[in-house]
Design a protein around this motif. Structure first.
Motif, PDB file in Angstrom:
ATOM      1  N   PHE A 163       0.701  -1.043  -0.184  1.00 27.39           N
ATOM      2  CA  PHE A 163       0.021   0.139   0.024  1.00 27.39           C
ATOM      3  C   PHE A 163       1.055   1.310   0.207  1.00 27.39           C
ATOM      4  CE2 PHE A 163      -1.913   3.183   1.696  1.00 27.39           C
ATOM      5  CZ  PHE A 163      -3.086   3.649   1.540  1.00 27.39           C
ATOM      6  N   TYR A 166       2.760   1.979  -3.888  1.00 21.71           N
ATOM      7  CA  TYR A 166       1.993   1.514  -4.843  1.00 21.71           C
ATOM      8  C   TYR A 166       1.041   2.649  -4.717  1.00 21.71           C
ATOM      9  CZ  TYR A 166       4.753  -1.890  -6.768  1.00 21.71           C
ATOM     10  OH  TYR A 166       6.084  -3.010  -7.025  1.00 21.71           O
ATOM     11  N   TYR A 167       0.578   2.595  -3.597  1.00 22.68           N
ATOM     12  CA  TYR A 167      -1.116   3.845  -3.601  1.00 22.68           C
ATOM     13  C   TYR A 167      -1.467   4.906  -2.304  1.00 22.68           C
ATOM     14  CZ  TYR A 167      -3.741   0.157  -5.659  1.00 22.68           C
ATOM     15  OH  TYR A 167      -4.597  -0.586  -6.780  1.00 22.68           O
ATOM     16  N   GLU A 170      -1.308   9.208  -4.639  1.00 19.88           N
ATOM     17  CA  GLU A 170      -2.410   9.131  -6.154  1.00 19.88           C
ATOM     18  C   GLU A 170      -1.520   8.915  -6.647  1.00 19.88           C
ATOM     19  OE1 GLU A 170      -4.289  12.773  -4.801  1.00 19.88           O
ATOM     20  OE2 GLU A 170      -5.189  11.756  -2.989  1.00 19.88           O
ATOM     21  N   SER A 172       1.390   7.751  -8.152  1.00 16.46           N
ATOM     22  CA  SER A 172       2.134   6.589  -9.007  1.00 16.46           C
ATOM     23  C   SER A 172       0.941   6.068  -9.700  1.00 16.46           C
ATOM     24  CB  SER A 172       3.201   6.091  -7.453  1.00 16.46           C
ATOM     25  OG  SER A 172       1.818   5.639  -6.681  1.00 16.46           O
ATOM     26  N   GLU A 173       1.555   5.149 -10.483  1.00 16.60           N
ATOM     27  CA  GLU A 173       0.638   3.318 -10.910  1.00 16.60           C
ATOM     28  C   GLU A 173       0.102   2.088 -10.145  1.00 16.60           C
ATOM     29  OE1 GLU A 173       1.322   0.886 -14.696  1.00 16.60           O
ATOM     30  OE2 GLU A 173       3.252   1.318 -14.192  1.00 16.60           O
ATOM     31  N   LYS A 174      -1.322   2.438 -10.209  1.00 16.57           N
ATOM     32  CA  LYS A 174      -1.707   1.625  -8.842  1.00 16.57           C
ATOM     33  C   LYS A 174      -1.706  -0.041 -10.201  1.00 16.57           C
ATOM     34  CE  LYS A 174      -3.155   5.085  -7.126  1.00 16.57           C
ATOM     35  NZ  LYS A 174      -1.883   5.331  -6.889  1.00 16.57           N
TER      36      LYS A 174
END
Length: 222
Positions: A163, A166-167, A170, A172-174
């Protein structure tokens, strides 16, 4: 479930038809199958007796080259019977198993680990020139103790790591998470241990009772 329902439906249809010949053939088939299953169980019991008493030599020389790391899954109720677990470990030690992963859901085995390590754990090896070197006990075994909480904690930390990576940002690529992402996260956290080459399950259910799924690569469960 279908394997049970379909024969029952056939029997009901035969019974309703009132055809005595079909009903007789059904009972004869049922009797033959019952006898075959009974004979099979007798044969297995007789084979087990012969193996246990050493009359069958096939299992005298077991090849454990492919079982470098053995996993043992025990139901927690059975794990409380320490004498039975020790008897199992005695047997495994006798056939040459050296590395073991012991698992039960509630961590009962982990609480009793001092007992197992004292009896079977690796002792300090004598020096090469020691007269006692040939007497080194064959009962030296390496243990890893795992419970359900270990798996939950590892997955929770791995999920938190993914999390944040990558999350949290906001922009960044999910990505779509797959097993590869979880494995890499577990490796980063140091939670990836060797996969058991063989997993023996002792319990009432035909499942791995919560053993960490990412450490399993089985193809058949018995």
């Amino acid at each position: 479930m279908d394997l049970l329902v379909q024969p029952q439906n056939v029997f009901l249809n035969v019974s309703k038809s009132g055809n005595i010949v079909l009903l007789l053939l059904w009972h004869i088939l049922h009797l033959v199958l019952s006898i075959l299953y009974f004979l099979r169980e007798i044969f297995r019991a007789f084979e087990s007796y012969l193996i246990t008493n050493g009359y069958v030599k096939t299992y005298d020389d077991l090849n454990l080259d492919r079982v470098k790391y053995l996993g043992i899954v025990v139901d927690s109720d059975e794990a409380r019977k320490t004498s039975n677990v020790i008897e199992l470990l005695d047997w495994l030690s006798a056939i040459g198993v050296k590395k073991l992963c012991l698992y039960d859901r509630e961590g009962v085995l982990k609480k009793s680990k001092d007992v197992f390590i004292e009896r079977f754990g690796s002792a300090e090896r004598p020096k090469e020139d020691s007269k006692n070197a040939p007497l080194l006990s064959k009962k030296q075994m390496e243990f890893e103790f795992v419970s359900l909480i270990d798996g939950k904690e590892a997955v929770a930390k791995a999920a938190n790591l993914l999390f944040k990576k990558y999350y949290a940002d906001e922009d960044s690529e999910k990505p779509f998470f797959t097993e590869t992402y979880l494995t890499e996260a577990l490796k980063t956290l140091g939670y990836v241990e060797p996969d058991p080459d063989l997993l023996l399950i002792y319990g009432p259910a035909r499942c791995h009772l919560g053993f960490p799924a990412w450490r399993l690569r089985y193809t058949e469960m018995v």
